[in-house]
Design a protein around this motif. Structure first.
Motif, PDB file in Angstrom:
ATOM      1  N   SER A 148     -12.576 -18.002  25.207  1.00  0.00           N
ATOM      2  CA  SER A 148     -12.070 -16.674  24.868  1.00  0.00           C
ATOM      3  C   SER A 148     -12.346 -15.718  26.013  1.00  0.00           C
ATOM      4  CB  SER A 148     -12.758 -16.143  23.595  1.00  0.00           C
ATOM      5  OG  SER A 148     -12.489 -16.982  22.508  1.00  0.00           O
ATOM      6  N   ASP A 149     -11.466 -14.747  26.182  1.00  0.00           N
ATOM      7  CA  ASP A 149     -11.606 -13.747  27.234  1.00  0.00           C
ATOM      8  C   ASP A 149     -12.014 -12.425  26.598  1.00  0.00           C
ATOM      9  OD1 ASP A 149     -11.406 -12.486  29.768  1.00  0.00           O
ATOM     10  OD2 ASP A 149      -9.366 -11.836  29.295  1.00  0.00           O
ATOM     11  N   VAL A 150     -13.181 -11.919  26.974  1.00  0.00           N
ATOM     12  CA  VAL A 150     -13.698 -10.694  26.379  1.00  0.00           C
ATOM     13  C   VAL A 150     -12.852  -9.480  26.768  1.00  0.00           C
ATOM     14  CG1 VAL A 150     -15.346 -10.143  28.223  1.00  0.00           C
ATOM     15  CG2 VAL A 150     -15.828  -9.422  25.872  1.00  0.00           C
ATOM     16  N   TYR A 157      -7.864 -18.683  25.008  1.00  0.00           N
ATOM     17  CA  TYR A 157      -7.034 -19.412  25.957  1.00  0.00           C
ATOM     18  C   TYR A 157      -7.548 -20.835  26.057  1.00  0.00           C
ATOM     19  CZ  TYR A 157     -10.734 -18.689  29.430  1.00  0.00           C
ATOM     20  OH  TYR A 157     -11.926 -18.688  30.103  1.00  0.00           O
ATOM     21  N   SER A 158      -6.756 -21.685  26.686  1.00  0.00           N
ATOM     22  CA  SER A 158      -7.174 -23.078  26.857  1.00  0.00           C
ATOM     23  C   SER A 158      -6.591 -23.615  28.151  1.00  0.00           C
ATOM     24  CB  SER A 158      -6.714 -23.924  25.669  1.00  0.00           C
ATOM     25  OG  SER A 158      -5.322 -23.807  25.480  1.00  0.00           O
ATOM     26  N   ILE A 160       2.038 -28.753  26.848  1.00  0.00           N
ATOM     27  CA  ILE A 160       2.680 -27.506  26.438  1.00  0.00           C
ATOM     28  C   ILE A 160       1.848 -26.357  26.998  1.00  0.00           C
ATOM     29  CG2 ILE A 160       3.336 -26.072  24.469  1.00  0.00           C
ATOM     30  CD1 ILE A 160       3.636 -28.736  22.875  1.00  0.00           C
ATOM     31  N   SER A 161       2.534 -25.339  27.542  1.00  0.00           N
ATOM     32  CA  SER A 161       1.845 -24.180  28.098  1.00  0.00           C
ATOM     33  C   SER A 161       2.684 -22.926  27.908  1.00  0.00           C
ATOM     34  CB  SER A 161       1.578 -24.384  29.591  1.00  0.00           C
ATOM     35  OG  SER A 161       0.944 -23.229  30.136  1.00  0.00           O
ATOM     36  N   ASP A 193      -2.796 -23.786  27.492  1.00  0.00           N
ATOM     37  CA  ASP A 193      -2.335 -25.122  27.865  1.00  0.00           C
ATOM     38  C   ASP A 193      -2.866 -26.080  26.809  1.00  0.00           C
ATOM     39  OD1 ASP A 193      -1.332 -23.964  30.216  1.00  0.00           O
ATOM     40  OD2 ASP A 193      -3.185 -24.341  31.293  1.00  0.00           O
ATOM     41  N   MET A 194      -2.004 -26.923  26.264  1.00  0.00           N
ATOM     42  CA  MET A 194      -2.426 -27.774  25.148  1.00  0.00           C
ATOM     43  C   MET A 194      -1.597 -29.048  25.069  1.00  0.00           C
ATOM     44  SD  MET A 194      -0.910 -25.292  22.238  1.00  0.00           S
ATOM     45  CE  MET A 194      -0.231 -23.923  23.142  1.00  0.00           C
TER      46      MET A 194
END
Length: 160
Positions: free
Chosen positions: A65-67, A73-74, A111-112, A96-97
């Motif tokens: 996670s982005d504070v 995100y991944s 997938i992105s 991205d997954m």
């Protein structure tokens, strides 16, 4: 006697203050051990591991996670079977997954949302070159390679 009572009250007050302060610091220490909402931004976890066809590597999704944006995100990471090689394949504040190895292990499809909406990408493992393959209107899911590695299948919502 009056002097002793005052002295004793003063000593008791100091002792009680010390106990209270040490008790408060113990409470503060206990609270440091508790999970807080901000701690969630420090947590990263792995999901969707995919073993290469030759068994030498594992690609997985590393989620964080982005504070600053309050978003999850991944990215895709790769690790050798013995754990010696471990590095990111994708970076950035994207999702991205679903990495999937091609049958011959030379490419991965995933997938992105790096260009906005979720799309399917292919990455060549030897060069690192990436390409977006279709341009779909709705998020794809369930990607899979054909047995010969020439085609990809996926599911997608279709309004009709």
């Amino acid at each position: 006697m009056i002097g002793w009572h005052r002295l004793r009250r003063g000593v008791i007050g100091i002792v009680l203050s010390a106990i209270l302060v040490s008790g408060l610091s113990a409470v503060a220490r206990d609270q440091e051990d508790r999970l807080t909402p901000m701690d969630l931004f420090e947590v990263e976890y792995a999901s969707d591991p995919q073993i290469s066809p030759d068994g030498r590597y594992i690609i997985y999704v590393r989620r964080a996670s982005d504070v600053m944006t309050d978003q999850r995100y991944s990215n895709l990471w790769i690790v050798s079977f013995d754990g010696r090689e471990h590095r990111p394949l994708t970076t950035g504040i994207h999702r991205d997954m679903s990495p999937r190895w091609s049958p011959d292990g030379t490419r991965i499809a995933y997938i992105s949302d790096r260009e906005g909406s979720p799309q399917i990408y292919v990455r060549w493992m030897d060069t690192g070159q990436m390409a977006r393959i279709p341009n779909v209107s709705f998020p794809p899911e369930g990607i899979a390679w054909s047995p010969d590695g020439r085609d990809l299948s996926f599911a997608m919502f279709v309004p009709e």
